[in-house]
Design an enzyme around this catalytic site. Structure first.
Site, mmCIF file in Angstrom:
data_model
loop_
_atom_site.group_PDB
_atom_site.id
_atom_site.type_symbol
_atom_site.label_atom_id
_atom_site.label_comp_id
_atom_site.label_asym_id
_atom_site.label_seq_id
_atom_site.Cartn_x
_atom_site.Cartn_y
_atom_site.Cartn_z
ATOM 1 N N LYS A 147 0.790 -1.240 0.000
ATOM 2 C CA LYS A 147 0.000 0.000 0.000
ATOM 3 C C LYS A 147 0.818 1.286 0.000
ATOM 4 O O LYS A 147 0.317 2.358 0.324
ATOM 5 C CB LYS A 147 -1.025 0.042 1.169
ATOM 6 C CG LYS A 147 -1.819 -1.200 1.370
ATOM 7 C CD LYS A 147 -2.346 -1.800 0.091
ATOM 8 C CE LYS A 147 -3.427 -0.986 -0.589
ATOM 9 N NZ LYS A 147 -3.787 -1.626 -1.896
ATOM 10 N N THR A 172 2.764 0.887 -4.886
ATOM 11 C CA THR A 172 3.350 -0.131 -5.776
ATOM 12 C C THR A 172 2.766 -0.046 -7.184
ATOM 13 O O THR A 172 3.501 0.032 -8.175
ATOM 14 C CB THR A 172 3.050 -1.546 -5.223
ATOM 15 O OG1 THR A 172 2.998 -1.508 -3.805
ATOM 16 C CG2 THR A 172 4.053 -2.557 -5.717
ATOM 17 N N LYS A 194 7.735 -7.214 -9.154
ATOM 18 C CA LYS A 194 7.237 -6.565 -7.925
ATOM 19 C C LYS A 194 7.456 -7.488 -6.730
ATOM 20 O O LYS A 194 7.288 -8.699 -6.838
ATOM 21 C CB LYS A 194 5.739 -6.281 -8.101
ATOM 22 C CG LYS A 194 4.953 -6.142 -6.801
ATOM 23 C CD LYS A 194 3.452 -6.085 -7.052
ATOM 24 C CE LYS A 194 2.680 -6.324 -5.761
ATOM 25 N NZ LYS A 194 1.214 -6.266 -5.933
ATOM 26 N N HIS A 225 6.893 -7.447 -2.160
ATOM 27 C CA HIS A 225 6.671 -6.765 -0.880
ATOM 28 C C HIS A 225 7.624 -7.304 0.194
ATOM 29 O O HIS A 225 7.513 -6.942 1.365
ATOM 30 C CB HIS A 225 5.233 -6.988 -0.383
ATOM 31 C CG HIS A 225 4.190 -6.256 -1.174
ATOM 32 N ND1 HIS A 225 4.353 -4.975 -1.628
ATOM 33 C CD2 HIS A 225 2.934 -6.628 -1.550
ATOM 34 C CE1 HIS A 225 3.264 -4.590 -2.273
ATOM 35 N NE2 HIS A 225 2.395 -5.567 -2.248
ATOM 36 N N SER A 270 -4.499 2.910 4.512
ATOM 37 C CA SER A 270 -4.678 2.291 3.203
ATOM 38 C C SER A 270 -4.696 0.758 3.328
ATOM 39 O O SER A 270 -5.525 0.077 2.706
ATOM 40 C CB SER A 270 -3.551 2.738 2.266
ATOM 41 O OG SER A 270 -3.717 2.197 0.993
ATOM 42 N N TYR A 291 6.201 8.185 -1.477
ATOM 43 C CA TYR A 291 4.855 8.421 -2.025
ATOM 44 C C TYR A 291 4.515 9.908 -1.954
ATOM 45 O O TYR A 291 3.961 10.478 -2.902
ATOM 46 C CB TYR A 291 3.852 7.597 -1.210
ATOM 47 C CG TYR A 291 2.404 7.708 -1.654
ATOM 48 C CD1 TYR A 291 1.849 6.769 -2.526
ATOM 49 C CD2 TYR A 291 1.587 8.740 -1.195
ATOM 50 C CE1 TYR A 291 0.523 6.863 -2.924
ATOM 51 C CE2 TYR A 291 0.262 8.842 -1.592
ATOM 52 C CZ TYR A 291 -0.266 7.904 -2.453
ATOM 53 O OH TYR A 291 -1.580 8.002 -2.856
ATOM 54 N N SER A 325 -1.720 9.578 -13.405
ATOM 55 C CA SER A 325 -2.409 10.341 -12.353
ATOM 56 C C SER A 325 -3.435 9.410 -11.706
ATOM 57 O O SER A 325 -3.876 8.425 -12.320
ATOM 58 C CB SER A 325 -3.106 11.563 -12.948
ATOM 59 O OG SER A 325 -4.240 11.138 -13.680
ATOM 60 N N PHE A 326 -3.794 9.718 -10.478
ATOM 61 C CA PHE A 326 -4.733 8.864 -9.750
ATOM 62 C C PHE A 326 -6.038 8.681 -10.540
ATOM 63 O O PHE A 326 -6.519 7.554 -10.710
ATOM 64 C CB PHE A 326 -5.020 9.465 -8.368
ATOM 65 C CG PHE A 326 -6.020 8.661 -7.576
ATOM 66 C CD1 PHE A 326 -5.644 7.495 -6.935
ATOM 67 C CD2 PHE A 326 -7.346 9.070 -7.491
ATOM 68 C CE1 PHE A 326 -6.560 6.739 -6.214
ATOM 69 C CE2 PHE A 326 -8.276 8.321 -6.775
ATOM 70 C CZ PHE A 326 -7.876 7.163 -6.133
ATOM 71 N N MET A 386 -8.373 1.506 -5.949
ATOM 72 C CA MET A 386 -7.951 2.896 -6.128
ATOM 73 C C MET A 386 -8.878 3.715 -5.235
ATOM 74 O O MET A 386 -9.928 4.174 -5.675
ATOM 75 C CB MET A 386 -8.089 3.307 -7.592
ATOM 76 C CG MET A 386 -7.239 2.466 -8.549
ATOM 77 S SD MET A 386 -5.468 2.761 -8.404
ATOM 78 C CE MET A 386 -5.374 4.418 -9.004
ATOM 79 N N GLY A 440 -5.971 7.894 -2.806
ATOM 80 C CA GLY A 440 -4.713 8.336 -3.416
ATOM 81 C C GLY A 440 -4.256 9.695 -2.933
ATOM 82 O O GLY A 440 -3.810 10.529 -3.727
HETATM 83 P P1 A3P Z 1 -5.181 4.703 -0.763
HETATM 84 O O1 A3P Z 1 -5.762 3.448 -0.179
HETATM 85 O O2 A3P Z 1 -4.683 5.644 0.285
HETATM 86 O O3 A3P Z 1 -6.097 5.384 -1.731
HETATM 87 P P2 A3P Z 1 -0.333 -0.294 -3.618
HETATM 88 O O4 A3P Z 1 -0.367 -0.184 -5.094
HETATM 89 O O5 A3P Z 1 1.042 -0.348 -3.029
HETATM 90 O O6 A3P Z 1 -1.225 -1.372 -3.123
HETATM 91 O O7 A3P Z 1 -0.884 1.093 -3.025
HETATM 92 C C1 A3P Z 1 -2.223 1.442 -3.174
HETATM 93 C C2 A3P Z 1 -2.385 2.853 -2.705
HETATM 94 O O8 A3P Z 1 -1.803 3.728 -3.693
HETATM 95 C C3 A3P Z 1 -3.854 3.263 -2.589
HETATM 96 O O9 A3P Z 1 -3.877 4.294 -1.609
HETATM 97 C C4 A3P Z 1 -4.106 3.805 -3.987
HETATM 98 O O10 A3P Z 1 -5.240 4.633 -4.092
HETATM 99 C C5 A3P Z 1 -2.811 4.588 -4.204
HETATM 100 N N1 A3P Z 1 -2.550 4.871 -5.613
HETATM 101 C C6 A3P Z 1 -2.600 4.024 -6.658
HETATM 102 N N2 A3P Z 1 -2.347 4.679 -7.804
HETATM 103 C C7 A3P Z 1 -2.112 5.974 -7.463
HETATM 104 C C8 A3P Z 1 -1.806 7.153 -8.222
HETATM 105 N N3 A3P Z 1 -1.695 7.126 -9.541
HETATM 106 N N4 A3P Z 1 -1.648 8.301 -7.542
HETATM 107 C C9 A3P Z 1 -1.762 8.346 -6.198
HETATM 108 N N5 A3P Z 1 -2.058 7.269 -5.440
HETATM 109 C C10 A3P Z 1 -2.232 6.091 -6.072
#
Ligand code: A3P
Length: 296
Positions: free
Chosen positions: A45, A48, A107, A109, A139, A194, A229-230, A257, A260
């Site tokens: 989270k 990634t 990838k 973890h 998250s 992040y 972008s998110f 998602m 973010g």
């Molecule tokens: P939130 O739960 O805070 O929204 P991972 O990919 O390591 O599992 O992380 C997921 C987290 O990264 C989630 O956070 C997700 O919304 C956020 N995320 C994924 N893509 C993103 C982006 N393009 N910009 C910002 N945050 C992003």
């Protein structure tokens, strides 16, 4: 909600791990990396999927059509993951990697000490992304609600206690972010945050481009910033995990998602929880120069 698929937890060399992941651990540890493998390592989270999308676009010189060729988990295999529930679209990471042509992006973890030694023997490049512990915990809590393979998160308060103790899959957030930070100069590790990526995605994407020894035009970079972008990734079924069956990822409980943002923790932490986290943080992080921003 079908909770029958939720996994139990065990430990691998002292680190909390989902049982099916621990089951294949010895094979993962024996994984043979190649010198041109690029590893994206994160605590769960931390951003990634975002980084995977950026790296995939950079690898393909910003070609959007190519980035649409498959969902994230098939484009950039998850080294640690076993085959899921005999579903043909979910082979193990090892199986996918065996068939993948080089150069591969992978990838993981896994915490530093559990990274298969061949990555270090081969002097592989590693992109590590860290996220401040408070937002990371929030998250992860929501992820464990919607990911029906993860152990039941319980209430937020119960979850936060487990998170601070490292009793969640892939172990202690503190150890994870600290160890990679301490090792970053001993290996080819690009350590990103992040919060920096949110603050100035272009600046951080340029760091990744340079680390990957790529040369891309400004226009291509601009396009990668837009595509990653998110909001764009949230609407892109190849990067938003909606191709997973609802029996695994139930986006109705909480979308993958989700928000973010930086600072969402303020909507969850009580004053007391914040105090507890801060004092735990002080204790765990007293011997490191690593610093996080919990707002931008
Ligand atoms: P939130 O739960 O805070 O929204 P991972 O990919 O390591 O599992 O992380 C997921 C987290 O990264 C989630 O956070 C997700 O919304 C956020 N995320 C994924 N893509 C993103 C982006 N393009 N910009 C910002 N945050 C992003």
């Amino acid at each position: 909600m079908d909770s029958s698929m939720r996994c139990g937890m065990t430990r691998v060399e002292g680190v909390c791990m989902l049982e099916p992941f621990a089951h294949i651990w010895s094979r993962v540890c024996a994984f043979q990396a190649f010198s041109d493998d690029l590893l994206i390592a994160t605590y769960p989270k931390a951003g990634t999927t975002w980084t995977q999308e950026i790296v995939d676009l950079i690898n393909n010189d910003g070609d959007v059509a190519l980035s649409q060729r498959a969902p994230t988990h098939l484009r950039i295999p998850f080294l640690d993951i076993p085959k899921i529930a005999d579903l043909p679209q979910f082979p193990s990471g090892l199986e996918l990697l065996e068939k993948m042509a080089s150069p591969r992006t992978i990838k993981t973890h896994l915490p530093f000490q559990l990274i298969p030694p061949s990555f270090w023997d081969q002097n592989c490049k590693v992109i590590y992304v860290a996220r401040n512990g408070k937002d990371n915990a929030v998250s992860y809590f929501h992820f464990d609600r919607m990911n029906l393979l993860q152990p039941e998160p319980g209430t937020w308060s119960q979850y936060l206690t487990r998170f601070m103790e490292g009793n969640v899959p892939w172990g202690s957030w503190f150890d994870h972010v600290k160890r990679f930070w301490d090792e970053r100069e001993n290996h080819r590790i690009l350590y990103l945050f992040y919060e920096d990526m949110k603050e100035d995605p272009r600046r951080e994407i340029l760091k990744i481009v340079e680390f990957m020894d790529k040369k891309l035009d400004d226009e291509v970079i601009d396009n990668i910033v837009d595509r990653t972008s998110f909001n764009t990734m949230k609407d892109n079924k190849m990067s938003n995990y909606t191709t997973f069956p609802a029996t695994i990822f139930n986006h109705e409980i909480s979308p993958f998602m989700r928000k973010g943002t930086v600072g969402d923790w303020k909507n969850y932490f009580t004053i007391n929880q914040n105090k507890l986290f801060d004092s735990r943080y002080k204790l765990e992080m007293e011997n490191t120069s690593l610093q996080f921003r919990t707002e931008i």
